[in-house]
Design a protein around this motif. Structure first.
Motif, PDB file in Angstrom:
ATOM      1  N   LEU A  87       0.849  -1.192   0.000  1.00  6.15           N
ATOM      2  CA  LEU A  87       0.000   0.000   0.000  1.00  6.15           C
ATOM      3  C   LEU A  87       0.887   1.246   0.000  1.00  6.15           C
ATOM      4  CD1 LEU A  87      -2.736  -0.973   2.637  1.00  6.15           C
ATOM      5  CD2 LEU A  87      -2.938  -1.017   0.142  1.00  6.15           C
ATOM      6  N   ASN A  88       0.644   2.140  -0.945  1.00  9.30           N
ATOM      7  CA  ASN A  88       1.376   3.404  -0.996  1.00  9.30           C
ATOM      8  C   ASN A  88       0.682   4.453  -0.134  1.00  9.30           C
ATOM      9  OD1 ASN A  88       3.030   2.161  -2.863  1.00  9.30           O
ATOM     10  ND2 ASN A  88       2.062   3.128  -4.635  1.00  9.30           N
ATOM     11  N   VAL A  89       1.449   5.414   0.364  1.00  6.98           N
ATOM     12  CA  VAL A  89       0.852   6.460   1.195  1.00  6.98           C
ATOM     13  C   VAL A  89       0.043   7.445   0.356  1.00  6.98           C
ATOM     14  CG1 VAL A  89       2.635   6.321   2.968  1.00  6.98           C
ATOM     15  CG2 VAL A  89       2.933   7.900   1.057  1.00  6.98           C
ATOM     16  N   SER A  90       0.374   7.566  -0.934  1.00  7.03           N
ATOM     17  CA  SER A  90      -0.381   8.422  -1.836  1.00  7.03           C
ATOM     18  C   SER A  90      -0.197   7.904  -3.253  1.00  7.03           C
ATOM     19  CB  SER A  90       0.073   9.887  -1.731  1.00  7.03           C
ATOM     20  OG  SER A  90       1.433  10.012  -2.107  1.00  7.03           O
ATOM     21  N   ASN A  91      -0.855   8.552  -4.193  1.00  5.05           N
ATOM     22  CA  ASN A  91      -0.760   8.124  -5.591  1.00  5.05           C
ATOM     23  C   ASN A  91       0.522   8.679  -6.206  1.00  5.05           C
ATOM     24  OD1 ASN A  91      -1.069   7.832  -8.420  1.00  5.05           O
ATOM     25  ND2 ASN A  91      -3.284   7.728  -8.192  1.00  5.05           N
ATOM     26  N   PHE A  92       1.460   7.791  -6.517  1.00  4.69           N
ATOM     27  CA  PHE A  92       2.741   8.203  -7.080  1.00  4.69           C
ATOM     28  C   PHE A  92       2.784   8.077  -8.596  1.00  4.69           C
ATOM     29  CE2 PHE A  92       3.734   7.307  -2.680  1.00  4.69           C
ATOM     30  CZ  PHE A  92       4.612   8.326  -2.347  1.00  4.69           C
ATOM     31  N   GLY A  93       1.648   7.780  -9.202  1.00  3.24           N
ATOM     32  CA  GLY A  93       1.613   7.635 -10.648  1.00  3.24           C
ATOM     33  C   GLY A  93       1.946   6.226 -11.091  1.00  3.24           C
ATOM     34  N   PHE A  94       1.528   5.903 -12.302  1.00  2.00           N
ATOM     35  CA  PHE A  94       1.695   4.543 -12.815  1.00  2.00           C
ATOM     36  C   PHE A  94       3.161   4.146 -12.925  1.00  2.00           C
ATOM     37  CE2 PHE A  94       2.586   1.904 -16.542  1.00  2.00           C
ATOM     38  CZ  PHE A  94       1.920   0.738 -16.192  1.00  2.00           C
ATOM     39  N   VAL A  95       3.999   5.029 -13.451  1.00  2.34           N
ATOM     40  CA  VAL A  95       5.395   4.679 -13.726  1.00  2.34           C
ATOM     41  C   VAL A  95       6.114   4.279 -12.448  1.00  2.34           C
ATOM     42  CG1 VAL A  95       7.611   5.563 -14.530  1.00  2.34           C
ATOM     43  CG2 VAL A  95       5.525   6.111 -15.790  1.00  2.34           C
ATOM     44  N   ARG A  96       6.030   5.096 -11.425  1.00  4.67           N
ATOM     45  CA  ARG A  96       6.769   4.848 -10.186  1.00  4.67           C
ATOM     46  C   ARG A  96       6.166   3.671  -9.415  1.00  4.67           C
ATOM     47  NH1 ARG A  96       7.205  10.742  -7.521  1.00  4.67           N
ATOM     48  NH2 ARG A  96       8.366   9.579  -5.916  1.00  4.67           N
ATOM     49  N   SER A  97       4.847   3.625  -9.320  1.00  4.06           N
ATOM     50  CA  SER A  97       4.210   2.540  -8.563  1.00  4.06           C
ATOM     51  C   SER A  97       4.450   1.187  -9.225  1.00  4.06           C
ATOM     52  CB  SER A  97       2.708   2.808  -8.437  1.00  4.06           C
ATOM     53  OG  SER A  97       2.071   1.789  -7.710  1.00  4.06           O
ATOM     54  N   SER A  98       4.401   1.149 -10.554  1.00  2.33           N
ATOM     55  CA  SER A  98       4.611  -0.113 -11.274  1.00  2.33           C
ATOM     56  C   SER A  98       6.042  -0.599 -11.115  1.00  2.33           C
ATOM     57  CB  SER A  98       4.280   0.068 -12.755  1.00  2.33           C
ATOM     58  OG  SER A  98       2.923   0.380 -12.933  1.00  2.33           O
ATOM     59  N   ALA A  99       6.996   0.327 -11.198  1.00  3.69           N
ATOM     60  CA  ALA A  99       8.397  -0.056 -11.017  1.00  3.69           C
ATOM     61  C   ALA A  99       8.624  -0.612  -9.621  1.00  3.69           C
ATOM     62  CB  ALA A  99       9.303   1.147 -11.271  1.00  3.69           C
ATOM     63  N   ASN A 100       8.036   0.020  -8.619  1.00  9.61           N
ATOM     64  CA  ASN A 100       8.174  -0.461  -7.243  1.00  9.61           C
ATOM     65  C   ASN A 100       7.549  -1.840  -7.083  1.00  9.61           C
ATOM     66  OD1 ASN A 100       8.994   0.293  -4.415  1.00  9.61           O
ATOM     67  ND2 ASN A 100       6.823  -0.134  -4.063  1.00  9.61           N
ATOM     68  N   ALA A 101       6.394  -2.040  -7.714  1.00 12.61           N
ATOM     69  CA  ALA A 101       5.723  -3.345  -7.639  1.00 12.61           C
ATOM     70  C   ALA A 101       6.600  -4.452  -8.197  1.00 12.61           C
ATOM     71  CB  ALA A 101       4.396  -3.288  -8.400  1.00 12.61           C
ATOM     72  N   LEU A 102       7.313  -4.171  -9.280  1.00 12.50           N
ATOM     73  CA  LEU A 102       8.166  -5.180  -9.908  1.00 12.50           C
ATOM     74  C   LEU A 102       9.423  -5.447  -9.107  1.00 12.50           C
ATOM     75  CD1 LEU A 102       8.976  -6.987 -12.336  1.00 12.50           C
ATOM     76  CD2 LEU A 102       9.964  -4.929 -13.379  1.00 12.50           C
ATOM     77  N   LEU A 103      10.002  -4.407  -8.515  1.00 14.36           N
ATOM     78  CA  LEU A 103      11.330  -4.536  -7.925  1.00 14.36           C
ATOM     79  C   LEU A 103      11.326  -4.959  -6.462  1.00 14.36           C
ATOM     80  CD1 LEU A 103      13.058  -1.398  -9.474  1.00 14.36           C
ATOM     81  CD2 LEU A 103      13.096  -3.755 -10.274  1.00 14.36           C
ATOM     82  N   VAL A 104      10.225  -4.774  -5.742  1.00 16.58           N
ATOM     83  CA  VAL A 104      10.212  -5.084  -4.309  1.00 16.58           C
ATOM     84  C   VAL A 104      10.268  -6.583  -4.007  1.00 16.58           C
ATOM     85  CG1 VAL A 104       8.715  -5.072  -2.269  1.00 16.58           C
ATOM     86  CG2 VAL A 104       9.230  -2.939  -3.447  1.00 16.58           C
ATOM     87  N   PRO A 105       9.426  -7.433  -4.606  1.00 13.40           N
ATOM     88  CA  PRO A 105       9.446  -8.858  -4.242  1.00 13.40           C
ATOM     89  C   PRO A 105      10.783  -9.507  -4.575  1.00 13.40           C
ATOM     90  CG  PRO A 105       7.420  -8.303  -5.393  1.00 13.40           C
ATOM     91  CD  PRO A 105       8.340  -7.127  -5.554  1.00 13.40           C
ATOM     92  N   ASP A 106      11.272 -10.330  -3.674  1.00 11.60           N
ATOM     93  CA  ASP A 106      12.524 -11.030  -3.869  1.00 11.60           C
ATOM     94  C   ASP A 106      12.222 -12.501  -4.140  1.00 11.60           C
ATOM     95  OD1 ASP A 106      15.610 -10.692  -3.488  1.00 11.60           O
ATOM     96  OD2 ASP A 106      15.081 -12.578  -2.534  1.00 11.60           O
ATOM     97  N   ALA A 107      12.452 -12.925  -5.381  1.00 11.99           N
ATOM     98  CA  ALA A 107      12.171 -14.304  -5.782  1.00 11.99           C
ATOM     99  C   ALA A 107      13.159 -14.689  -6.875  1.00 11.99           C
ATOM    100  CB  ALA A 107      10.723 -14.422  -6.280  1.00 11.99           C
ATOM    101  N   ASP A 108      13.059 -15.913  -7.380  1.00 15.69           N
ATOM    102  CA  ASP A 108      13.932 -16.336  -8.475  1.00 15.69           C
ATOM    103  C   ASP A 108      13.592 -15.610  -9.764  1.00 15.69           C
ATOM    104  OD1 ASP A 108      15.408 -18.248  -6.983  1.00 15.69           O
ATOM    105  OD2 ASP A 108      13.709 -19.620  -7.111  1.00 15.69           O
TER     106      ASP A 108
END
Length: 335
Positions: A87-108
């Motif tokens: 959950l984000n504290v505010s709307n950071f826009g599609f570009v930033r939120s999508s990049a964060n969604a991809l990069l945060v999880p740690d998996a193979d």
């Protein structure tokens, strides 16, 4: 007992059998997608059943939705231990939120999937299989055709063709970023990322091996798109200034050419006036057209320069991708 092995990013892809157990994170950015979340989850769950030997995380990253999207995801998390939520504290826009969604999880490997169902969840099976059996570090899903507006689809095709021509390296075309990214790619992107990244361009720029799988993009099943015309233009400009310096070179070339042309025309006018002093007239029309042409060329060049300067300024601020309010059941970063 789960199989223990060395992280995949430290071993060549050929060392892994397609039957070896992997941890794969499905990364899904969302904003006001309450009409699609349940259907997306059901279709995705059916796909993941095909890979019984693998461990999956389904991570939704909500960009401060104003509809019941978060409530629905929390309901899914209560039923399925694989479901996580950012959950984000505010709307950071599609570009930033999508990049964060991809990069945060740690998996193979991380799979990036949109939540609007225009990108078919069923294609995730092909992406996972291609990643396991091949040696490419990224497999992009690219749109062969689309059920969306033909005019919009044509504009996107023209844009990606132009971006590919402008780019300083081979550039993937016709993709939303939908695809599977090896852990080695995720680790590299975390180190090189800026606060307003063009992920697919960065993947190509860094030099990872990538391939594509074609698909037919569906029309939006529910809800309405938040991608306005201004956002599409902004995202298009981001791709160009991130991926190419050719516009700068074109400005230099055009400036030199126009400068040389101006000198030549000035010489012609001067000689003509000297030869036909009494009959040759400069004319207000010619002067006006010349002034407007060169003023327009200069303003256009300044606009391109301004976009590059703005991009540089954005990077120097070193802002975080997003600020998260909370994170639940998301594979943690390691390394």
């Amino acid at each position: 007992m789960p199989l223990e092995r060395q992280p995949k990013d430290t071993l060549p892809a050929a060392c892994f059998s397609s039957t070896l157990s992997h941890h794969i994170a499905i990364c899904i950015p969302c904003y006001n997608e309450s009409s699609n979340i349940e259907a997306l989850y059901v279709r995705l769950s059916k796909v993941l059943e095909q890979f019984s030997d693998d461990v999956f995380s389904i991570v939704f990253a909500d960009n401060c939705s104003t509809d019941p999207t978060v409530d629905l995801i929390e309901g899914l998390a209560a039923r399925d231990s694989r479901v996580g939520l950012i959950l984000n504290v505010s709307n950071f826009g599609f570009v930033r939120s999508s990049a964060n969604a991809l990069l945060v999880p740690d998996a193979d490997a991380n799979v990036f999937l949109m939540s609007d169902l225009q990108d078919p969840p069923e294609l995730v099976a092909d992406l996972i299989t291609a990643w396991k059996q091949g040696d490419n570090q990224v497999i992009f899903a690219v749109r062969r055709s689309s059920h969306e507006s033909p005019i919009l689809f044509l504009c996107k095709k023209i844009y990606y063709a132009t971006l590919s021509w402008l780019s300083d390296y081979p550039m993937v075309r016709d993709t939303t970023g939908f695809g599977i990214y090896d852990r080695s790619v995720i680790l590299a992107l975390r180190q090189s990322i800026d606060s307003y990244p063009f992920i697919k361009g960065l993947v190509c720029a860094i030099g990872f091996k990538w391939s594509t799988i074609p698909y037919v993009s569906a029309d939006r099943k529910g809800g309405s798109s938040s991608a306005s015309l201004s956002f599409l233009v902004d995202f298009g400009v981001l791709g160009i200034v991130t991926s190419s310096r050719k516009p700068m070179r074109l400005i230099t070339t055009a400036g030199l050419s126009l400068g040389a042309l101006s000198i030549l025309l000035s010489f012609v006018v001067m000689v003509s006036k000297l030869i036909y002093w009494n009959s040759f007239q400069f004319g207000v029309a010619m002067l006006s057209i010349s002034a407007l042409f060169f003023a327009g060329a200069m303003m256009f060049a300044l606009g391109i320069l301004g976009e590059y300067i703005g991009f540089i300024n954005q990077r120097t601020l070193r802002l975080p991708l997003v600020v998260e309010r909370s994170r639940h059941n998301v594979p943690s970063r390691q390394g």
